[in-house]
Scaffold this active site. Structure first.
Site, PDB file in Angstrom:
ATOM      1  N   GLU A   1     -39.160  56.776  30.996  1.00 43.68           N
ATOM      2  CA  GLU A   1     -39.794  57.038  29.641  1.00 43.68           C
ATOM      3  C   GLU A   1     -39.716  58.519  29.425  1.00 43.68           C
ATOM      4  OE1 GLU A   1     -41.267  55.745  26.860  1.00 43.68           O
ATOM      5  OE2 GLU A   1     -41.939  57.684  26.405  1.00 43.68           O
TER       6      GLU A   1
ATOM      7  N   ARG B   1     -53.165  48.353  21.242  1.00 44.62           N
ATOM      8  CA  ARG B   1     -51.819  48.408  21.931  1.00 44.62           C
ATOM      9  C   ARG B   1     -52.026  48.993  23.320  1.00 44.62           C
ATOM     10  NH1 ARG B   1     -47.361  49.620  18.374  1.00 44.62           N
ATOM     11  NH2 ARG B   1     -47.770  48.570  16.093  1.00 44.62           N
TER      12      ARG B   1
ATOM     13  N   TYR C   1     -58.721  44.153  11.130  1.00 42.43           N
ATOM     14  CA  TYR C   1     -59.140  43.127  12.114  1.00 42.43           C
ATOM     15  C   TYR C   1     -59.807  43.782  13.455  1.00 42.43           C
ATOM     16  CZ  TYR C   1     -54.374  44.545  14.160  1.00 42.43           C
ATOM     17  OH  TYR C   1     -53.220  45.283  14.439  1.00 42.43           O
TER      18      TYR C   1
ATOM     19  N   ASP D   1     -37.197  47.334  19.226  1.00 35.93           N
ATOM     20  CA  ASP D   1     -37.052  48.256  17.962  1.00 35.93           C
ATOM     21  C   ASP D   1     -35.593  48.762  17.968  1.00 35.93           C
ATOM     22  OD1 ASP D   1     -39.215  47.378  16.476  1.00 35.93           O
ATOM     23  OD2 ASP D   1     -40.015  49.510  16.390  1.00 35.93           O
TER      24      ASP D   1
HETATM   25  C1  LIG Z   1     -48.103  50.039  11.114  1.00 37.58           C
HETATM   26  C2  LIG Z   1     -47.253  49.211  11.851  1.00 37.58           C
HETATM   27  C3  LIG Z   1     -48.084  47.960  12.316  1.00 37.58           C
HETATM   28  C4  LIG Z   1     -47.450  47.241  13.300  1.00 37.58           C
HETATM   29  N1  LIG Z   1     -48.056  46.180  13.428  1.00 37.58           N
HETATM   30  C5  LIG Z   1     -47.566  45.342  14.389  1.00 37.58           C
HETATM   31  C6  LIG Z   1     -48.227  44.098  14.823  1.00 37.58           C
HETATM   32  O1  LIG Z   1     -49.379  43.731  14.337  1.00 37.58           O
HETATM   33  N2  LIG Z   1     -47.568  42.979  15.646  1.00 37.58           N
HETATM   34  C7  LIG Z   1     -46.270  43.345  16.138  1.00 37.58           C
HETATM   35  O2  LIG Z   1     -45.912  42.486  16.835  1.00 37.58           O
HETATM   36  N3  LIG Z   1     -45.629  44.401  15.880  1.00 37.58           N
HETATM   37  C8  LIG Z   1     -46.154  45.413  14.852  1.00 37.58           C
HETATM   38  N4  LIG Z   1     -45.582  46.521  14.540  1.00 37.58           N
HETATM   39  C9  LIG Z   1     -44.224  46.727  15.287  1.00 37.58           C
HETATM   40  C10 LIG Z   1     -44.346  47.349  16.652  1.00 37.58           C
HETATM   41  O3  LIG Z   1     -45.037  48.485  16.654  1.00 37.58           O
HETATM   42  C11 LIG Z   1     -43.045  47.628  16.984  1.00 37.58           C
HETATM   43  O4  LIG Z   1     -41.977  46.869  16.582  1.00 37.58           O
HETATM   44  C12 LIG Z   1     -42.960  47.881  18.597  1.00 37.58           C
HETATM   45  O5  LIG Z   1     -43.797  48.694  19.049  1.00 37.58           O
HETATM   46  C13 LIG Z   1     -41.376  48.115  19.043  1.00 37.58           C
HETATM   47  O6  LIG Z   1     -41.655  48.255  20.506  1.00 37.58           O
HETATM   48  P1  LIG Z   1     -40.364  48.872  21.435  1.00 37.58           P
HETATM   49  O7  LIG Z   1     -40.900  48.767  22.752  1.00 37.58           O
HETATM   50  O8  LIG Z   1     -39.203  48.401  20.877  1.00 37.58           O
HETATM   51  O9  LIG Z   1     -40.143  50.348  20.750  1.00 37.58           O
HETATM   52  P2  LIG Z   1     -41.328  51.514  20.868  1.00 37.58           P
HETATM   53  O10 LIG Z   1     -42.680  50.899  20.785  1.00 37.58           O
HETATM   54  O11 LIG Z   1     -40.779  52.617  20.061  1.00 37.58           O
HETATM   55  O12 LIG Z   1     -41.119  52.151  22.300  1.00 37.58           O
HETATM   56  C14 LIG Z   1     -39.947  52.734  22.490  1.00 37.58           C
HETATM   57  C15 LIG Z   1     -40.246  53.707  23.814  1.00 37.58           C
HETATM   58  O13 LIG Z   1     -38.920  54.274  24.237  1.00 37.58           O
HETATM   59  C16 LIG Z   1     -39.328  55.812  24.701  1.00 37.58           C
HETATM   60  N5  LIG Z   1     -37.911  56.586  24.265  1.00 37.58           N
HETATM   61  C17 LIG Z   1     -37.456  57.046  23.032  1.00 37.58           C
HETATM   62  N6  LIG Z   1     -36.252  57.441  23.401  1.00 37.58           N
HETATM   63  C18 LIG Z   1     -36.340  57.670  24.486  1.00 37.58           C
HETATM   64  C19 LIG Z   1     -35.381  58.312  25.337  1.00 37.58           C
HETATM   65  N7  LIG Z   1     -34.289  58.994  24.767  1.00 37.58           N
HETATM   66  N8  LIG Z   1     -35.473  58.440  26.666  1.00 37.58           N
HETATM   67  C20 LIG Z   1     -36.374  57.905  27.135  1.00 37.58           C
HETATM   68  N9  LIG Z   1     -37.511  57.144  26.758  1.00 37.58           N
HETATM   69  C21 LIG Z   1     -37.421  57.070  25.180  1.00 37.58           C
HETATM   70  C22 LIG Z   1     -40.392  56.042  23.486  1.00 37.58           C
HETATM   71  O14 LIG Z   1     -41.136  57.258  24.018  1.00 37.58           O
HETATM   72  C23 LIG Z   1     -41.309  54.703  23.666  1.00 37.58           C
HETATM   73  O15 LIG Z   1     -42.208  54.936  24.736  1.00 37.58           O
HETATM   74  C24 LIG Z   1     -46.240  47.605  13.786  1.00 37.58           C
HETATM   75  C25 LIG Z   1     -45.314  48.627  13.350  1.00 37.58           C
HETATM   76  C26 LIG Z   1     -46.037  49.395  12.327  1.00 37.58           C
HETATM   77  C27 LIG Z   1     -45.310  50.737  11.993  1.00 37.58           C
END
Ligand SMILES: Cc1cc2nc3c(=O)[nH]c(=O)nc-3n(C[C@H](O)[C@H](O)[C@H](O)COP(=O)(O)OP(=O)(O)OC[C@H]3O[C@@H](n4cnc5c(N)ncnc54)[C@H](O)[C@@H]3O)c2cc1C
Length: 401
Positions: free
Chosen positions: A32, A106, A211, A288
């Site tokens: 991370e 979260r 909520y 994502d």
């Molecule tokens: C306003 C809003 C509301 C939302 N509400 C919901 C909801 O209610 N329910 C739901 O299911 N989803 C919701 N989402 C979507 C959700 O937040 C994301 O889809 C989810 O957090 C994606 O998780 P992830 O682990 O794929 O990516 P992220 O949460 O972005 O995690 C990526 C991680 O990788 C790390 N990282 C990045 N680049 C590097 C690198 N080069 N080297 C090492 N580490 C790195 C980052 O620091 C981070 O910790 C919402 C989004 C928004 C914007």
């Protein structure tokens, strides 16, 4: 033959992947970039499709007292406060989908996942490691970090989010698509008399959502609007002042909540078009990094959870052959996540209708019987893991896309 996995990114997607793999006896290292594992201070809705994943991974008990099970999801007019539609989350909902609808902080979810990872003894989670690229040869992968350190494993999963470094290297170096909508969000105190429900208030180009989280003691609040002041991300775009102006016609309760919100950070809403090719040999994308979506169906994190389980199952089904496992994982996940990316955009347009389109929408929704309401959510929350089965009536399809 056991496989060791490297996970790029310790967000909800990366940590759930580590846990799902460890539950199947697979050793994982998570890198991370931030100096600590953590999440933005905001809430998360977890649909039954993702709650089933958390249950499978054994983290439900540690969420007790923190996750809240709302009674229903309700849509309101933001100007009058009048209710337009609601979806009950009671016993019938839980029986239909085999799990409840939950909302939580979260950070509390990430903490529960991390401690479950540590308890397996198979996960090494290292903060402060920013990956700049991942290389691979015929038998291994190596993550190269900004501080010069390297980590080698049999295969790598990139869960490094919306602006994924690994996605840029593997598949697509284009920046995400920035919408015209900006979000302000953050938890606040829960005033007396607020129902245990997910409440969405909509108007022409604006919405407000709230909520309860943290055992019901706090309220997660999100205010969003389509900014009409300059180009997205410019200084004049989506400012706190425009937030106040856009919400001037909202109910008094919403205006008061918006006035209290932390406006020091704005989030431009972004997504990408669905694009296959997440997998290249021993490296694949997840969450994502693979399929970023707008938040209108509250499924981004839920889909990352589904991905994590599917990926760990694929690795178990193809012991010692991560390339085959990753190809099978993408094949299984791509149709569903692409459909959700697209459907989510539609829901965004649908919620932000104004004028005659909004009247039509409200008329359509208020006429839906309970079975019809569920018919629109079965594909999303049901156990089939499929794609939409019931199209939105064509006269309500969005304009402008
Ligand atoms: C306003 C809003 C509301 C939302 N509400 C919901 C909801 O209610 N329910 C739901 O299911 N989803 C919701 N989402 C979507 C959700 O937040 C994301 O889809 C989810 O957090 C994606 O998780 P992830 O682990 O794929 O990516 P992220 O949460 O972005 O995690 C990526 C991680 O990788 C790390 N990282 C990045 N680049 C590097 C690198 N080069 N080297 C090492 N580490 C790195 C980052 O620091 C981070 O910790 C919402 C989004 C928004 C914007």
């Amino acid at each position: 033959m056991s496989t060791e996995i490297l996970v790029a990114g310790g967000g909800i997607g990366g940590i759930t992947t580590a846990l799902a793999c460890a539950r199947r006896g697979i050793r994982v290292t998570v890198l991370e970039r931030h100096s600590e594992f953590g999440e933005v201070g905001a809430g998360l809705q977890i649909g039954p499709n993702a709650w089933r994943v958390l249950r499978d991974l054994g983290v439900i008990d540690s969420l007790a007292g923190q996750a809240v099970m709302p009674r229903r999801w309700a849509l309101h007019d933001i100007t009058t406060g009048e209710e337009i539609f609601s979806l009950p989350f009671g016993t019938a909902f839980e029986q239909r989908y085999g799990a409840p609808y939950a909302v939580m902080h979260r950070g509390q979810l990430l903490t529960a996942l991390l401690s479950a990872c540590r308890a397996t003894g198979l996960v090494t989670a290292i903060p402060g490691k920013e990956i700049t690229r991942i290389s691979q040869d015929t038998g291994s992968v190596t993550a190269h970090c900004a501080d010069g350190s390297t980590f080698t494993a049999d295969a790598a999963v990139a869960a490094d989010g919306l602006r994924s470094t690994v996605r840029a290297q593997l598949l697509d170096a284009e920046p995400p698509l920035i919408s015209e909508y900006v979000v302000y969000r953050g938890p606040g105190p829960r005033p007396d008399g607020i129902e245990d429900a997910v409440m969405l208030y909509v108007g022409d180009g604006i919405h407000y959502m709230q909520y309860p989280i943290s055992g019901g003691t706090m309220l997660n609040r999100v205010a969003s609007f389509k900014s009409t002041r300059g180009a997205p991300l410019s200084e004049t775009w989506g400012t706190p002042r425009e937030l106040t102006e856009k919400f001037a016609g909202a109910t008094a309760g919403i205006r008061a909540a918006v006035a209290e919100m932390d406006t020091s950070k704005r989030w431009p809403l972004c997504d990408r078009e669905p694009l296959p090719g997440w997998t290249l040999g021993r490296i694949t994308l997840l969450g994502d990094a693979a399929h970023p979506m707008n938040q209108y169906l509250a499924q981004g994190a839920c889909q990352a959870l589904e991905d994590a389980l599917a990926l760990a199952e694929a690795l178990s089904d193809a012991p010692g052959d991560p390339e085959a496992a990753f190809a099978a994982y993408e094949e299984a996940r791509y149709p569903r996540t692409s459909a959700i990316q697209q459907y989510t955009r539609f829901i965004g347009d649908f919620c932000h209708f104004g004028g005659a389109a909004a009247l039509l929408r409200d008329h359509f929704l208020s006429g839906l019987g309970i079975e019809d309401r569920y018919a629109y959510t079965d594909w999303l929350y049901g156990t089939g893991g499929g794609t939409p089965t019931r199209p939105i009536p064509p006269h309500l399809t969005p304009y402008g896309r």
